[in-house]
Design an enzyme around this catalytic site. Structure first.
Site, PDB file in Angstrom:
ATOM      1  N   GLU A  57      -0.544  -9.261  -0.293  1.00 51.13           N
ATOM      2  CA  GLU A  57      -2.172  -9.362   0.140  1.00 51.13           C
ATOM      3  C   GLU A  57      -2.769  -9.660  -1.269  1.00 51.13           C
ATOM      4  O   GLU A  57      -3.649 -10.366  -1.326  1.00 51.13           O
ATOM      5  CB  GLU A  57      -2.467  -8.337   0.822  1.00 51.13           C
ATOM      6  N   GLU A 106       4.663  -4.632   7.676  1.00 45.21           N
ATOM      7  CA  GLU A 106       3.949  -3.464   8.190  1.00 45.21           C
ATOM      8  C   GLU A 106       4.260  -3.057   9.648  1.00 45.21           C
ATOM      9  O   GLU A 106       4.269  -2.126  10.085  1.00 45.21           O
ATOM     10  CB  GLU A 106       2.375  -4.033   8.346  1.00 45.21           C
ATOM     11  N   ALA A 115       0.880  -1.103   0.047  1.00 49.94           N
ATOM     12  CA  ALA A 115      -0.045  -0.003  -0.036  1.00 49.94           C
ATOM     13  C   ALA A 115       0.854   1.352   0.046  1.00 49.94           C
ATOM     14  O   ALA A 115       1.872   1.069   0.505  1.00 49.94           O
ATOM     15  CB  ALA A 115      -0.719   0.022   1.146  1.00 49.94           C
ATOM     16  N   GLY A 132       0.622  -4.971   0.874  1.00 46.08           N
ATOM     17  CA  GLY A 132      -0.610  -4.830   0.274  1.00 46.08           C
ATOM     18  C   GLY A 132      -0.268  -5.622  -1.077  1.00 46.08           C
ATOM     19  O   GLY A 132      -1.034  -6.121  -1.917  1.00 46.08           O
TER      20      GLY A 132
END
Ligand code: CAA
Length: 258
Positions: free
Chosen positions: A111, A131, A63, A108
């Site tokens: 993910e 993260e 992200a 992300g």
């Protein structure tokens, strides 16, 4: 101008996250574009989708950290929901998806790969959930899908330590199915996608539904879901042709998706 390219190639298609200047990091716009691209897939024609990142260096490097840096708790939760909604839309796409991971699949990005049905990668690939080193948890499904894919113990080790792993280790723990030299990755993904596309589409979709929905419930409910999916294939033209061809000792005609 979209950060996600949709490229149909007959009965298979590429979805390419196309933001190479930021190693394809997922900001709000990329997530919206991905959602729109998923809505735009022609499900009557396309039978398998390959998800990849633009460039040779990165699948998706996570992200967008610059966009997340100043969010407050409510805004952070809302950004997580935006990402999770897209990952769920991808996971629930009726047709199979293959993540072809050529390079970094971090946060992300890991993910996104995990929201696909199947993952293959290049020998240059790097996976991780970094993260907690940034002061946050995985937020686009990582705490849930990683544990389901590689087991809770390994998922906790990866998430708590924030240690990245290379392609071979990702393969050993079951995060990816196979590793290829980078220059062979997309050909391998296309070959697998075409193998999938050649099979009876209704049966392939029903298999995906049975596996995905069955994994969320107890075994009695899960086999009931399978029974429904199994039954739904009978009486289709493809079921009749597939079985008739077997009994007549000939190759089946191309499946028609009906
Ligand atoms: N967000 C925003 N920008 C990013 C980014 C990210 N996740 N990853 C890379 N970029 C940008 C860099 O800022 C840099 O931009 P500039 O050229 O404008 O400076 C550009 O992409 C190239 O990156 P690097 O110069 O860092 O490239 P590198 O080869 O030296 O390193 C890397 C590559 C190891 C992948 C490194 O970029 C990196 O560590 N990226 C962040 C990985 C990460 O922590 N991801 C998790 C994000 S949090 C998350 O995803 C939360 C969630 O679960 C939803």
């Amino acid at each position: 101008m979209s950060f996600v390219k949709y490229e149909p190639m007959g009965d298979i298609a590429y979805l390419t996250i196309d933001r190479p200047s930021a190693l394809n990091a997922l900001n709000a716009q990329v997530l919206s574009d991905l959602s729109d691209a998923l809505d735009g897939i022609d499900l009557n024609t396309v039978r398998c989708v390959i998800v990849r990142g633009a460039g040779e260096k990165s699948f998706v490097a996570g992200a967008d950290i610059a966009q997340m840096k100043d969010l407050n708790a409510a805004e952070g939760e809302s950004f997580g929901k935006k990402g999770n909604d897209v990952m769920l839309k991808l996971e629930k796409l009726p047709i199979p998806t293959i993540a072809a991971v050529g390079g970094y699949a971090l946060g992300g990005g890991c993910e996104l790969a995990m929201a696909c049905d199947i993952r293959i990668c290049s020998d240059t690939a790097v996976f991780g959930q970094p993260e907690v080193g940034l002061g946050i948890t995985p937020g686009f499904g990582g705490t849930q899908r990683l544990a389901r894919l590689v087991g809770a113990g390994m998922a906790k080790q990866m998430i708590y330590t924030a240690r990245n792993i290379k392609a071979e280790e990702a393969c050993r723990i079951g995060l990816v199915n196979a590793v290829y030299p980078l220059e062979e990755l997309y050909a391998a993904a296309e070959k697998m996608a075409r193998q999938i596309a050649a099979n009876a589409p209704i049966a392939v979709r029903a298999s995906k539904k049975a596996i995905n929905e069955g994994l969320q419930v107890d075994i009695d409910s899960a086999v009931a879901i399978e029974e429904g999916c199994f039954g739904s294939c009978f009486g289709t033209a493809d079921q009749r042709e597939g079985m008739t061809a077997f009994l007549e000792k000939r190759k089946h005609e191309p499946f028609t998706n009906c």
